[in-house]
Design a protein around this motif. Structure first.
Motif, PDB file in Angstrom:
ATOM      1  N   ILE A 147      58.011  87.706  15.839  1.00 46.01           N
ATOM      2  CA  ILE A 147      59.419  87.323  15.652  1.00 46.01           C
ATOM      3  C   ILE A 147      59.572  85.806  15.760  1.00 46.01           C
ATOM      4  O   ILE A 147      60.272  85.172  14.959  1.00 46.01           O
ATOM      5  N   SER A 148      58.902  85.197  16.744  1.00 49.51           N
ATOM      6  CA  SER A 148      58.994  83.739  16.902  1.00 49.51           C
ATOM      7  C   SER A 148      58.379  83.016  15.714  1.00 49.51           C
ATOM      8  O   SER A 148      58.883  81.976  15.270  1.00 49.51           O
ATOM      9  N   MET A 149      57.288  83.575  15.152  1.00 49.39           N
ATOM     10  CA  MET A 149      56.691  82.973  13.955  1.00 49.39           C
ATOM     11  C   MET A 149      57.657  83.032  12.775  1.00 49.39           C
ATOM     12  O   MET A 149      57.800  82.059  12.023  1.00 49.39           O
ATOM     13  N   TRP A 177      59.469  79.996  10.662  1.00 50.74           N
ATOM     14  CA  TRP A 177      59.392  79.964   9.198  1.00 50.74           C
ATOM     15  C   TRP A 177      60.784  79.881   8.581  1.00 50.74           C
ATOM     16  O   TRP A 177      61.048  79.081   7.674  1.00 50.74           O
ATOM     17  N   ALA A 178      61.717  80.695   9.092  1.00 48.80           N
ATOM     18  CA  ALA A 178      63.056  80.775   8.506  1.00 48.80           C
ATOM     19  C   ALA A 178      63.880  79.510   8.745  1.00 48.80           C
ATOM     20  O   ALA A 178      64.580  79.041   7.835  1.00 48.80           O
ATOM     21  N   PHE A 179      63.781  78.952   9.945  1.00 45.55           N
ATOM     22  CA  PHE A 179      64.688  77.858  10.304  1.00 45.55           C
ATOM     23  C   PHE A 179      64.035  76.476  10.249  1.00 45.55           C
ATOM     24  O   PHE A 179      64.746  75.474  10.103  1.00 45.55           O
ATOM     25  N   PHE A 180      62.711  76.420  10.381  1.00 43.11           N
ATOM     26  CA  PHE A 180      62.047  75.123  10.420  1.00 43.11           C
ATOM     27  C   PHE A 180      60.964  74.966   9.354  1.00 43.11           C
ATOM     28  O   PHE A 180      60.204  74.007   9.380  1.00 43.11           O
ATOM     29  N   ARG A 181      60.903  75.949   8.422  1.00 47.30           N
ATOM     30  CA  ARG A 181      60.002  75.867   7.265  1.00 47.30           C
ATOM     31  C   ARG A 181      58.532  75.712   7.679  1.00 47.30           C
ATOM     32  O   ARG A 181      57.763  75.077   6.962  1.00 47.30           O
ATOM     33  N   LYS A 182      58.152  76.258   8.833  1.00 44.17           N
ATOM     34  CA  LYS A 182      56.757  76.228   9.270  1.00 44.17           C
ATOM     35  C   LYS A 182      56.130  77.569   8.909  1.00 44.17           C
ATOM     36  O   LYS A 182      56.177  78.531   9.684  1.00 44.17           O
ATOM     37  N   ARG A 183      55.553  77.610   7.714  1.00 43.66           N
ATOM     38  CA  ARG A 183      55.018  78.870   7.203  1.00 43.66           C
ATOM     39  C   ARG A 183      53.758  79.259   7.973  1.00 43.66           C
ATOM     40  O   ARG A 183      52.852  78.440   8.155  1.00 43.66           O
ATOM     41  N   PRO A 184      53.671  80.515   8.428  1.00 41.17           N
ATOM     42  CA  PRO A 184      52.439  80.954   9.108  1.00 41.17           C
ATOM     43  C   PRO A 184      51.253  80.918   8.157  1.00 41.17           C
ATOM     44  O   PRO A 184      51.396  81.092   6.943  1.00 41.17           O
ATOM     45  N   THR A 185      50.070  80.676   8.699  1.00 41.87           N
ATOM     46  CA  THR A 185      48.857  80.703   7.896  1.00 41.87           C
ATOM     47  C   THR A 185      48.522  82.150   7.528  1.00 41.87           C
ATOM     48  O   THR A 185      49.111  83.101   8.064  1.00 41.87           O
ATOM     49  N   THR A 186      47.556  82.309   6.654  1.00 44.53           N
ATOM     50  CA  THR A 186      47.139  83.655   6.252  1.00 44.53           C
ATOM     51  C   THR A 186      46.647  84.469   7.442  1.00 44.53           C
ATOM     52  O   THR A 186      46.981  85.655   7.594  1.00 44.53           O
ATOM     53  N   LEU A 187      45.866  83.831   8.322  1.00 48.32           N
ATOM     54  CA  LEU A 187      45.374  84.540   9.499  1.00 48.32           C
ATOM     55  C   LEU A 187      46.506  84.902  10.458  1.00 48.32           C
ATOM     56  O   LEU A 187      46.490  85.953  11.096  1.00 48.32           O
ATOM     57  N   VAL A 234      61.043  79.722  20.706  1.00 42.03           N
ATOM     58  CA  VAL A 234      61.305  78.658  19.733  1.00 42.03           C
ATOM     59  C   VAL A 234      62.168  77.560  20.355  1.00 42.03           C
ATOM     60  O   VAL A 234      61.880  76.361  20.217  1.00 42.03           O
ATOM     61  N   ALA A 235      63.226  77.974  21.067  1.00 40.51           N
ATOM     62  CA  ALA A 235      64.145  76.995  21.641  1.00 40.51           C
ATOM     63  C   ALA A 235      63.496  76.193  22.756  1.00 40.51           C
ATOM     64  O   ALA A 235      63.708  74.972  22.866  1.00 40.51           O
ATOM     65  N   SER A 236      62.687  76.855  23.583  1.00 37.01           N
ATOM     66  CA  SER A 236      62.074  76.176  24.726  1.00 37.01           C
ATOM     67  C   SER A 236      61.173  75.033  24.291  1.00 37.01           C
ATOM     68  O   SER A 236      61.087  74.012  24.985  1.00 37.01           O
ATOM     69  N   GLY A 237      60.528  75.189  23.140  1.00 37.73           N
ATOM     70  CA  GLY A 237      59.639  74.132  22.665  1.00 37.73           C
ATOM     71  C   GLY A 237      60.351  72.999  21.960  1.00 37.73           C
ATOM     72  O   GLY A 237      59.725  71.984  21.630  1.00 37.73           O
ATOM     73  N   ARG A 238      61.674  73.147  21.726  1.00 39.56           N
ATOM     74  CA  ARG A 238      62.378  72.157  20.913  1.00 39.56           C
ATOM     75  C   ARG A 238      63.543  71.475  21.613  1.00 39.56           C
ATOM     76  O   ARG A 238      64.062  70.487  21.097  1.00 39.56           O
ATOM     77  N   VAL A 239      64.011  71.966  22.735  1.00 34.70           N
ATOM     78  CA  VAL A 239      65.155  71.344  23.401  1.00 34.70           C
ATOM     79  C   VAL A 239      64.755  70.856  24.785  1.00 34.70           C
ATOM     80  O   VAL A 239      63.893  71.444  25.439  1.00 34.70           O
ATOM     81  N   GLY A 240      65.383  69.776  25.213  1.00 31.77           N
ATOM     82  CA  GLY A 240      65.203  69.280  26.570  1.00 31.77           C
ATOM     83  C   GLY A 240      63.831  68.746  26.904  1.00 31.77           C
ATOM     84  O   GLY A 240      63.476  68.636  28.082  1.00 31.77           O
ATOM     85  N   ASN A 241      63.042  68.378  25.881  1.00 29.01           N
ATOM     86  CA  ASN A 241      61.678  67.927  26.166  1.00 29.01           C
ATOM     87  C   ASN A 241      61.621  66.535  26.782  1.00 29.01           C
ATOM     88  O   ASN A 241      60.572  66.122  27.277  1.00 29.01           O
ATOM     89  N   ILE A 260      54.537  74.633  26.885  1.00 27.95           N
ATOM     90  CA  ILE A 260      54.832  74.951  25.483  1.00 27.95           C
ATOM     91  C   ILE A 260      54.980  73.709  24.605  1.00 27.95           C
ATOM     92  O   ILE A 260      54.488  73.696  23.471  1.00 27.95           O
ATOM     93  N   PRO A 261      55.619  72.619  25.080  1.00 27.00           N
ATOM     94  CA  PRO A 261      55.673  71.426  24.218  1.00 27.00           C
ATOM     95  C   PRO A 261      54.290  70.870  23.873  1.00 27.00           C
ATOM     96  O   PRO A 261      54.120  70.212  22.855  1.00 27.00           O
ATOM     97  N   LYS A 262      53.289  71.138  24.722  1.00 26.48           N
ATOM     98  CA  LYS A 262      51.935  70.630  24.462  1.00 26.48           C
ATOM     99  C   LYS A 262      51.124  71.580  23.588  1.00 26.48           C
ATOM    100  O   LYS A 262      50.287  71.155  22.804  1.00 26.48           O
ATOM    101  N   THR A 263      51.351  72.893  23.744  1.00 24.88           N
ATOM    102  CA  THR A 263      50.591  73.852  22.941  1.00 24.88           C
ATOM    103  C   THR A 263      51.191  74.035  21.561  1.00 24.88           C
ATOM    104  O   THR A 263      50.490  74.388  20.607  1.00 24.88           O
ATOM    105  N   GLY A 264      52.506  73.803  21.436  1.00 30.90           N
ATOM    106  CA  GLY A 264      53.198  74.165  20.209  1.00 30.90           C
ATOM    107  C   GLY A 264      53.704  75.594  20.304  1.00 30.90           C
ATOM    108  O   GLY A 264      53.224  76.393  21.115  1.00 30.90           O
ATOM    109  N   VAL A 265      54.680  75.936  19.467  1.00 36.15           N
ATOM    110  CA  VAL A 265      55.329  77.240  19.563  1.00 36.15           C
ATOM    111  C   VAL A 265      54.379  78.368  19.214  1.00 36.15           C
ATOM    112  O   VAL A 265      54.298  79.380  19.911  1.00 36.15           O
TER     113      VAL A 265
END
Length: 280
Positions: A97-99, A103-113, A158-165, A225-230
């Protein structure tokens, strides 16, 4: 840090079941946990506060915190209807769901794997939940509550990695738990503040659940999470699954069939596969 926080989350549902057996209501369990955790985090922040730069807006962090509060309450409700070892399997759907949200809101398309990992997680869920088993009959209400908690958990990741960093980790965590407490008090209207339940035994559950569910994991996630990425963060957080299943088996004596264990194995394989791709 993300992995350790996930392991802390993994033990919660089992002990919420034990609290239910002692007669406590969902709102009082989740509300006391959130409120106590919020108070401790603010106290830690005040005691360790250093001079900060210009503070950023706090309302996005408060808003993100409502998602983890809503997730906690829905998840605790779900374990009233379905086994703790099964509820965690549905909660794990937050990974894909987070992936999809990314994809839907930030255009970060998941890889094939990563897309393949999503499909494996879904397939593993069908196996591990017991739905595919001849003896698997689960109340639809419990399934819907657990899936709703997964959807809200995905929003939190998704929100935790993008707000208040730009905020200190303690302040960010305290603000998130403030939002969490507010939303639980609004929707659950707990009575523990007025009926003396804290002095009658609820306090021990509030302390235990707050420590492992409200204080330690948010601190670890806020820093990690800000260091690992979402995407990698979401995959690492699936470590919650085996911890929850094993804890439910040891404490509640919940048994799982070979098909269900195979489903758990498929989901863990998907986690490892997605993690490998994220590292590359």
């Amino acid at each position: 840090m993300v992995f350790a926080g996930a392991c802390c989350f993994g033990i919660l549902s089992t002990f919420v079941k034990v609290a239910y057996q002692e007669g406590y209501a969902t709102g009082d369990i989740s509300g006391s946990q959130a409120c106590l955790g919020m108070c401790v985090l603010w106290l830690l922040y005040i005691l360790t506060r250093k001079r900060e730069g210009a503070p950023g807006p706090v309302w996005p962090v408060l808003l993100a915190g409502t998602s983890i509060g809503l997730c906690t309450h829905l998840y605790y409700l779900s374990v009233k209807w379905i086994p703790a070892s099964v509820a965690i399997i549905f909660l794990m759907q937050f990974t894909w769901i987070s992936m999809l949200l990314e994809w839907a809101f930030f255009r970060k398309r998941p890889t094939t794997l990563q897309l393949a990992a999503m499909l494996l997680i879904m397939a593993g869920t069908v196996m591990a939940s017991g739905v595919a088993d001849a003896r698997g009959t689960l109340p639809i209400k419990g399934i819907l509550l657990a899936m709703a908690s997964a959807a809200v958990y995905g929003i939190y990741v998704v929100a935790s990695g993008r707000v208040g960093n730009t905020l200190p980790a303690l302040k960010k965590s305290a603000l998130m738990m403030t939002g969490s407490t507010i939303i639980i008090f609004i929707i659950a209207r707990p009575h523990f503040l007025f009926d003396g339940q804290l002095s009658m035994g609820l306090a021990k559950w509030a302390l235990f659940l707050a420590f492992f569910g409200t204080i330690i994991p948010p601190l670890l996630f806020a820093a990690g999470i800000p260091k690992t990425g979402v995407v990698l963060g979401a995959i690492l957080m699936t470590a919650e699954l085996p911890v929850a299943v094993v804890t439910a088996h040891l404490v509640l004596k919940e048994n799982m069939s070979l098909l269900q264990w195979a489903g758990v194995s498929v989901m863990l394989f998907a986690m490892v596969m997605g993690q490998k791709r994220s590292k590359e």
